[in-house]
Design an enzyme around this catalytic site. Structure first.
Site, PDB file in Angstrom:
ATOM      1  NE  ARG A  51      44.398  26.103  39.441  1.00  0.00           N
ATOM      2  CZ  ARG A  51      44.272  27.314  39.949  1.00  0.00           C
ATOM      3  NH1 ARG A  51      45.129  28.253  39.624  1.00  0.00           N
ATOM      4  NH2 ARG A  51      43.270  27.598  40.758  1.00  0.00           N
ATOM      5  NE  ARG A  56      38.384  29.959  43.325  1.00  0.00           N
ATOM      6  CZ  ARG A  56      39.217  29.267  42.551  1.00  0.00           C
ATOM      7  NH1 ARG A  56      38.954  28.028  42.201  1.00  0.00           N
ATOM      8  NH2 ARG A  56      40.335  29.827  42.130  1.00  0.00           N
ATOM      9  CE  LYS A  98      43.465  36.918  41.419  1.00  0.00           C
ATOM     10  NZ  LYS A  98      42.497  36.046  40.698  1.00  0.00           N
ATOM     11  NE  ARG A 152      43.648  26.868  44.213  1.00  0.00           N
ATOM     12  CZ  ARG A 152      43.845  28.152  43.918  1.00  0.00           C
ATOM     13  NH1 ARG A 152      44.996  28.546  43.414  1.00  0.00           N
ATOM     14  NH2 ARG A 152      42.891  29.034  44.109  1.00  0.00           N
ATOM     15  NE  ARG A 166      39.932  36.913  46.511  1.00  0.00           N
ATOM     16  CZ  ARG A 166      40.951  36.252  45.945  1.00  0.00           C
ATOM     17  NH1 ARG A 166      42.182  36.591  46.160  1.00  0.00           N
ATOM     18  NH2 ARG A 166      40.692  35.253  45.143  1.00  0.00           N
TER      19      ARG A 166
END
Ligand code: AP5
Length: 221
Positions: free
Chosen positions: A122, A167, A8, A156, A83
């Site tokens: 990541r 999540r 996204k 993160r 969301r």
């Protein structure tokens, strides 16, 4: 829209630049508030760290604030919002007041095993926000340092394996019904989000063309 790691942020940033629109990413706004230690950031911390959703009233308040700053006149790409169904209803009411209807809702479809692979490795730069995926774009100058500003890269807090799983559950339980909300109104367009970034971008451009909006090719600087 799409699950965590669907791309996204990557695609919304590109679309916003191509259409001279504002890129409004609620996750980025919340992380920025966290980094600068504002009261909003302090309230959001526990939700971000645990991979659960920040309360609707907080998120709706910050989106409305940005809209009042003139973002709506400029045109905008929303990323990571709405969301939940109450957030979608709140957005409907906000857009009614502004007389700015949604052009469409793009949904990136990516299987869970693919997003787990993308998010697991990541690294991000806490200073300039550059993102370094596990397999691509390794920092050229020095490992674990940002190519652009030399800051030490971090992972993160919500990219730990157990938080990624949480999540994904939250997406299934709370956000999938929002996709259904837009499908019922004929606004949702699902696009295959697997493949190279440019391939996915071409599919999104084609979907935007079908919405009757100006394609990005003509608008690019
Ligand atoms: P948010 O920041 O929105 O995180 P997310 O949805 O979990 O999304 P990500 O940023 O991880 O993934 P993405 O889909 O943007 O993909 P990206 O382009 O980064 O939200 C974080 C938290 O904030 C939430 O958990 C919640 O606590 C809170 N929050 C935010 N909005 C909220 C709201 N509205 N209500 C309540 N709480 C809210 O790509 C992922 C990786 O894959 C990158 O490394 C990228 O380089 C790579 N990649 C991208 N595309 C490709 C491709 N095609 N092939 C290979 N790799 C790719």
């Amino acid at each position: 829209m799409g699950p965590p790691g669907a791309g996204k942020g990557t695609q919304a940033g590109r679309l916003a630049r191509a259409h001279f629109a504002a890129h409004m990413a609620t996750g980025d706004i919340l992380r920025e508030a966290l980094a600068t230690g504002t009261p909003l950031g302090q309230e959001a911390r526990r939700y971000l760290d645990s991979g659960t959703l920040v309360p609707d009233r907080v998120v709706l308040g910050l989106v409305e604030e940005r809209m009042r700053d003139g973002v709506a006149q400029q045109g905008f790409v929303l990323d990571g919002f709405p969301r939940t169904v109450p957030q979608a209803e709140g957005l409907d009411a906000m857009l009614d007041r502004l007389g700015a209807p949604l052009d469409g809702v793009l949904v990136l479809a990516v299987p869970e095993e693919v997003v787990v692979g993308r998010l697991g490795g990541r690294r991000t730069c806490p200073d300039c926000g550059s993102v370094y995926p596990a397999q691509r774009r390794p920092p050229a100058l020095e490992d674990d340092r940002c190519d652009r500003c030399q800051a030490a890269l971090t992972v993160r807090s919500d990219d730990r394996p157990e938080t990624i799983r949480r999540r994904l559950e939250v997406y299934r339980e709370e956000t999938r019904p929002v996709v259904a909300h837009y499908e019922l109104r004929g606004l949702a367009h699902t696009v295959d989000g697997v493949g190279e970034v440019d391939e996915v971008a071409s599919r999104l451009d084609a979907a935007i063309g079908r919405l009757g909006m100006t394609g990005p090719e003509g608008a690019r600087r």
